[in-house]
Design an enzyme around this catalytic site. Structure first.
Site, mmCIF file in Angstrom:
data_model
loop_
_atom_site.group_PDB
_atom_site.id
_atom_site.type_symbol
_atom_site.label_atom_id
_atom_site.label_comp_id
_atom_site.label_asym_id
_atom_site.label_seq_id
_atom_site.Cartn_x
_atom_site.Cartn_y
_atom_site.Cartn_z
ATOM 1 N N TYR A 143 0.556 -1.162 -0.006
ATOM 2 C CA TYR A 143 0.037 -0.016 0.035
ATOM 3 C C TYR A 143 0.776 1.326 0.125
ATOM 4 O O TYR A 143 0.382 2.323 -0.283
ATOM 5 C CB TYR A 143 -1.007 -0.053 1.129
ATOM 6 N N LYS A 194 3.757 -15.139 1.672
ATOM 7 C CA LYS A 194 3.565 -16.138 0.403
ATOM 8 C C LYS A 194 4.985 -16.144 0.118
ATOM 9 O O LYS A 194 5.591 -15.734 -0.937
ATOM 10 C CB LYS A 194 2.722 -15.501 -0.561
ATOM 11 N N ASP A 226 -2.687 -17.771 1.375
ATOM 12 C CA ASP A 226 -4.054 -18.424 0.760
ATOM 13 C C ASP A 226 -4.396 -19.695 1.729
ATOM 14 O O ASP A 226 -5.477 -19.801 1.897
ATOM 15 C CB ASP A 226 -3.475 -18.891 -0.585
ATOM 16 N N ASP A 250 -5.152 -6.955 6.037
ATOM 17 C CA ASP A 250 -6.399 -6.339 5.467
ATOM 18 C C ASP A 250 -7.606 -7.163 5.218
ATOM 19 O O ASP A 250 -8.454 -7.332 5.626
ATOM 20 C CB ASP A 250 -6.037 -5.537 4.321
ATOM 21 N N ASP A 254 -10.666 -8.978 7.941
ATOM 22 C CA ASP A 254 -12.034 -8.751 7.556
ATOM 23 C C ASP A 254 -12.823 -10.095 7.670
ATOM 24 O O ASP A 254 -13.914 -10.235 8.035
ATOM 25 C CB ASP A 254 -12.162 -8.174 6.371
#
Ligand code: NAD
Length: 370
Positions: A143, A194, A226, A250, A254
């Site tokens: 980000y 990852k 994942d 993020d 959620d």
């Protein structure tokens, strides 16, 4: 006598002042019943600060936030300020606080109170009693990484690009928060990246592994992001603390939040670096929800996310785990007695107001403190 627990309260807009008001009643209760007093100042932020001062956060309020032990935040924003230019919007107040306080560690617990387990989209037995913590790195990663942008290639086609980047020190400081959290909880830390396809993930895994020796009482595991997303919905209770980067955090926080069923129940904390000489850490506590303009001023807001944010404040800024436990137990007992605001009431169940929920909590705290 002046208290050494300095707190800045920023109620903000919409339901912010309503839910913060219920925490103020708990603070008064603690003063009387637990003989714990706070040195509290209150300030304006967001739309309320724009209306009063023409800016979403004044320099004075910013300076106050930097000087206290913890900031308790409500919520900001609403239709009244939506048409303002981007850089003058209420949200800029919160972004400035996060940036100047360098709040790099975002703690998002996903707790399911037994009485609300049926509100989850997962089966009751998978989520009843769930208590996991997602720790998200908040100030680095894709980000913020450079270079970033949209460019036009010689062919005339456009290309959008961002850069995932983490330095060793950025990884180390958030990983240390993860290990410390695990020490205060059930002693398990799962680091998520990852590393199979990203060099930043390889470095992340190396750094986290290298500092594990400083925390022999914590059991460290690693998981690809994942797989972690899958495991959170397959068997969320296998986790204690998950530490991960900004992007994966993020999404995973959620995802974990939805296991709990309601936005009105979700607290959060954002922590900065520890000052080595004083041991003090910048910290801001806030509910995950926004200012809920659709119900603001109607006494319908669920104050529990704000109350649980205050419990986190007690636990992480003041090391008052016993008081935090008492508040969390009071919340669980009130819900167990079927007391609900509208957002968490089952069909046909009677809903009570924000202040009635506050009354029920205080009554329960009285019982627990007796
Ligand atoms: P929201 O979280 O304010 O509301 C979403 C829905 O959940 C609404 O129907 C609302 O009534 C309900 N809800 C939220 N909190 C609740 C509570 N405590 N009790 C009962 N019901 C609750 O999100 P939104 O509608 O997308 O945004 C509204 C405003 O809040 C916008 O201006 C947005 O920018 C702002 N916002 C601020 C923050 C923050 O302060 N950190 C976070 C998100 C959104």
């Amino acid at each position: 006598m002046a208290s050494n627990k300095k707190l800045l309260v920023l109620p903000g807009d919409g339901i912010g002042p309503e839910v913060v008001g219920e925490v103020r009643r708990i603070v008064d209760w603690m003063d009387k019943r637990r003989h714990v007093s706070f040195d509290i100042s209150e300030g304006l932020v967001g739309g309320a600060a724009i209306d009063a001062h023409g800016t979403p956060l004044t320099d004075e309020t910013m300076a106050d936030a930097m000087s206290v032990d913890a900031v308790l935040f409500g919520s900001i924003g609403g239709p009244k300020w939506e048409k303002l230019p981007f850089n003058s919007q209420p949200e800029r107040g919160l972004l400035r606080l996060r940036k100047e306080m360098d709040l790099f560690a975002n703690l998002r617990p996903a707790m399911v109170f037994d009485a609300l387990a049926d509100a989850s989209s997962l089966k009751h037995e998978l989520v009843a009693g769930l208590d996991i913590m997602i720790l998200r790195e908040l100030t680095g990663g894709v980000y913020f990484g450079e270079p970033r942008g949209i460019e036009t290639l010689p062919s005339g086609e456009r290309r959008g690009f961002n850069t995932q980047s983490y330095s060793e020190s950025e990884i180390e400081r958030v990983a240390r928060v993860g290990f410390e959290l695990a020490q205060k909880r059930n002693g398990k830390l799962c680091s998520v990246e990852k590393a199979n396809v990203m060099e930043s993930g390889v470095l992340w895994r190396e750094v986290v592994t290298s500092i594990a020796k400083d925390y022999p009482d914590v059991s460290l595991s690693h998981m690809y992001a994942d797989n972690c997303a899958m495991q959170i919905v397959r068997n969320p209770k296998q986790f204690d603390v998950i530490v991960t980067d900004n992007l994966f955090g993020d999404i995973l926080s959620d995802c974990a939040a939805m296991l709990t069923g309601s936005l009105g129940m979700l607290p959060s904390a954002s922590l900065g670096a520890e000052d080595p000489s004083t041991g003090r850490r910048m910290a801001l506590y806030e509910p995950v929800h926004g200012s809920a303009p659709d119900i603001a001023g109607q006494g319908k807001a669920n104050p529990l996310a704000e109350v649980l944010s205050f419990a986190m404040l007690l636990r992480y800024s003041f090391d008052m785990g016993e008081d935090a436990d008492m508040i969390e137990t009071a919340v669980g007992n009130v819900l167990g007695a079927g007391i609900r605001t509208a957002d968490i009431a089952a069909p046909g169940q009677q809903a009570i107001s924000t202040s009635e929920m506050g009354n029920a909590l205080l009554k329960e705290l009285d019982k627990l403190a007796a």
